[in-house]
Motif scaffolding. Structure first.
Motif, PDB file in Angstrom:
ATOM      1  N   LEU A  50      19.202   2.387  38.630  1.00 14.83           N
ATOM      2  CA  LEU A  50      19.641   1.785  39.889  1.00 14.83           C
ATOM      3  C   LEU A  50      21.028   2.268  40.266  1.00 14.83           C
ATOM      4  N   THR A  92      24.169  -1.949  43.006  1.00  6.28           N
ATOM      5  CA  THR A  92      22.997  -2.827  43.019  1.00  6.28           C
ATOM      6  C   THR A  92      22.888  -3.546  41.680  1.00  6.28           C
ATOM      7  N   GLN A  93      23.054  -2.768  40.597  1.00  7.19           N
ATOM      8  CA  GLN A  93      22.964  -3.359  39.268  1.00  7.19           C
ATOM      9  C   GLN A  93      24.085  -4.384  39.053  1.00  7.19           C
ATOM     10  N   CYS A  97      13.352  -4.841  38.692  1.00 11.63           N
ATOM     11  CA  CYS A  97      13.824  -3.493  39.032  1.00 11.63           C
ATOM     12  C   CYS A  97      13.231  -2.489  38.058  1.00 11.63           C
ATOM     13  N   TYR A 143      11.624  -3.672  42.923  1.00 11.41           N
ATOM     14  CA  TYR A 143      12.665  -2.893  43.594  1.00 11.41           C
ATOM     15  C   TYR A 143      12.949  -1.631  42.807  1.00 11.41           C
ATOM     16  N   PHE A 144      12.959  -0.478  43.469  1.00  8.89           N
ATOM     17  CA  PHE A 144      13.370   0.747  42.760  1.00  8.89           C
ATOM     18  C   PHE A 144      13.846   1.836  43.712  1.00  8.89           C
ATOM     19  N   GLU A 145      14.404   2.893  43.088  1.00 10.23           N
ATOM     20  CA  GLU A 145      14.902   4.067  43.811  1.00 10.23           C
ATOM     21  C   GLU A 145      14.131   5.281  43.327  1.00 10.23           C
TER      22      GLU A 145
END
Ligand SMILES: *Cc1c(COP(=O)(O)O)cnc(C)c1O
Length: 392
Positions: A109, A113-114, A105, A151-153
């Motif tokens: 987050l 999710t975390q 990640c 995975y990221f935002e």
């Protein structure tokens, strides 16, 4: 409709398939757990994939679910979509399906999710690693340890920090990893990660896609071969939304594009009105020219979104402003027609150690605003009166 592909805004109003056999303008609610078949042969055709159709709503194929999946796929320019009962159902199934070799990640987050990765993920043997945005140069080195999902935002919660989707996707894919983006904050109207090179994109549909703070759902979109294992997890874990929810979401999607354009315009107006206010240290909004991620936002987003954060001098000042606001309601969600405010250190980031919060730029004085669809002038007036009530 013509054969020429229509724009996503038009597709939202004219979903493609399935059509109602009676010609209803809106696809009716198929509120049924199971579907009857005329013969065993017919049933087997559906089971074995020779014919489209539905057997049992939890397995997929319910017309209301399929219709929404197709509209969302058109919006994200994806081959397919898999609808889930919540954003967290989408995220957990994504990790089950593609995170078995480990999830890398990047950046900040969503708290859920975390938490999932740190608790259930660890318990189930899904390892993960959190790489701060400033450590991005270590991407290849960490991927060499075998992680196969990045995975990221972007923009991230609550600082609105941006990450470069195209650049990170290229580097991760060169190491053999898949890239999945949580696009909840941006919406497909403002940002389409698949067109920038990501492999998978997901949303909490409980936010802008639903848009009226009245439904909970999630979706993952991408290539069919990557989604098949997600659909298996959905079926096995029972993460299918109710058909009623799909109908409500279909109705919301009819207005998604104009809603998001108005969220964008209102948030920009609020950000500009607050910038330089003597009681505000910083306004974080990707649309402001002096925001650190502004140039990147101009490259990868077509609108700057409805979320912004303001930093006040102290946690006490932030609390006073949040409580003095009348139109911005104190509630921990986003993306609805009504404006909301949260103080991340007391809600989403309450459980994060204070020094970790500080390192991430989440001071106690930070307030996150989800700018709704009220008249912009009323929202600005509300914020100014709340700021005026601050002591001293
Ligand atoms: C709300 C949210 C989620 C979780 O979605 P639910 O529908 O509440 O399960 C995931 N990611 C982001 C960025 C969110 O804001």
């Amino acid at each position: 409709m013509t054969d020429k592909p229509v724009s996503p805004a038009t597709r939202c109003i004219h979903p493609q398939e399935p059509r109602d056999p009676h010609g209803a303008l809106r696809l009716p609610l198929y509120n049924t757990t199971a579907f009857r078949h005329d013969s065993t042969a017919d049933l087997l055709d559906v089971v074995e994939g020779r014919k489209p159709g539905c057997i049992y709503t939890r397995f997929g194929g319910n017309p209301n679910i399929v219709s929404v999946e197709q509209t969302l796929a058109a919006l994200e320019q994806a081959e397919q979509g898999v609808l889930f009962s919540a954003g967290m159902a989408a995220i957990s199934s994504l990790f089950f399906a593609h995170g078995q070799q480990g999830v890398l990640c990047i950046g900040d987050l969503y708290g859920g999710t975390q938490d999932f990765l740190q608790r259930q993920g660890v318990a189930l043997g899904i390892r993960h690693r959190l790489l701060a945005a400033e450590q991005l140069e270590q991407l290849e080195q960490v991927l060499a340890e075998g992680y196969r999902l990045v995975y990221f935002e972007t923009p991230a919660n609550p600082t609105l920090a941006l990450l470069d989707i195209a650049a990170i996707s290229r580097r991760a894919q060169a190491c053999g990893a898949l890239v999945a983006i949580d696009n909840t904050f941006a919406t497909p109207v403002n940002q389409q990660p698949l067109t920038l090179g990501a492999d998978l994109v997901l949303h909490s549909a409980s936010k802008y896609l639903g848009g009226h703070s009245d439904l909970t759902a999630g979706v993952v979109l991408g290539r069919a071969e990557l989604l098949a294992p997600l659909a298996d997890w959905r079926r096995a874990l029972g993460q299918m939304p109710a058909p009623e929810t799909a109908v409500l979401l279909a109705r919301s999607l009819s207005t998604l594009v104009p809603r998001v354009r108005l969220h964008n315009a209102n948030a920009l107006a609020v950000a500009m009105a607050l910038q330089g206010h003597p009681r505000i240290r910083q306004v974080c909004y990707p649309g402001l020219p002096d925001f650190p991620g502004h140039a990147l936002a101009c490259r990868q987003m077509s609108g700057f979104g409805g979320m912004l954060s303001i930093e006040l001098e102290s946690g006490e000042a932030a609390r006073q402003v949040a409580e003095a606001l009348q139109l911005f309601l104190l509630a921990p969600s986003l993306g609805g027609v009504e404006s909301l405010v949260t103080q991340p250190c007391t809600t989403s980031h309450h459980d994060m150690p204070a020094d970790e919060r500080r390192r991430r730029g989440i001071s106690d004085g930070l307030l996150r605003l989800s700018v709704g669809l009220e008249e912009a002038g009323d929202l600005i007036a509300d914020l100014l009166q709340a700021l005026q009530q601050l002591d001293g």
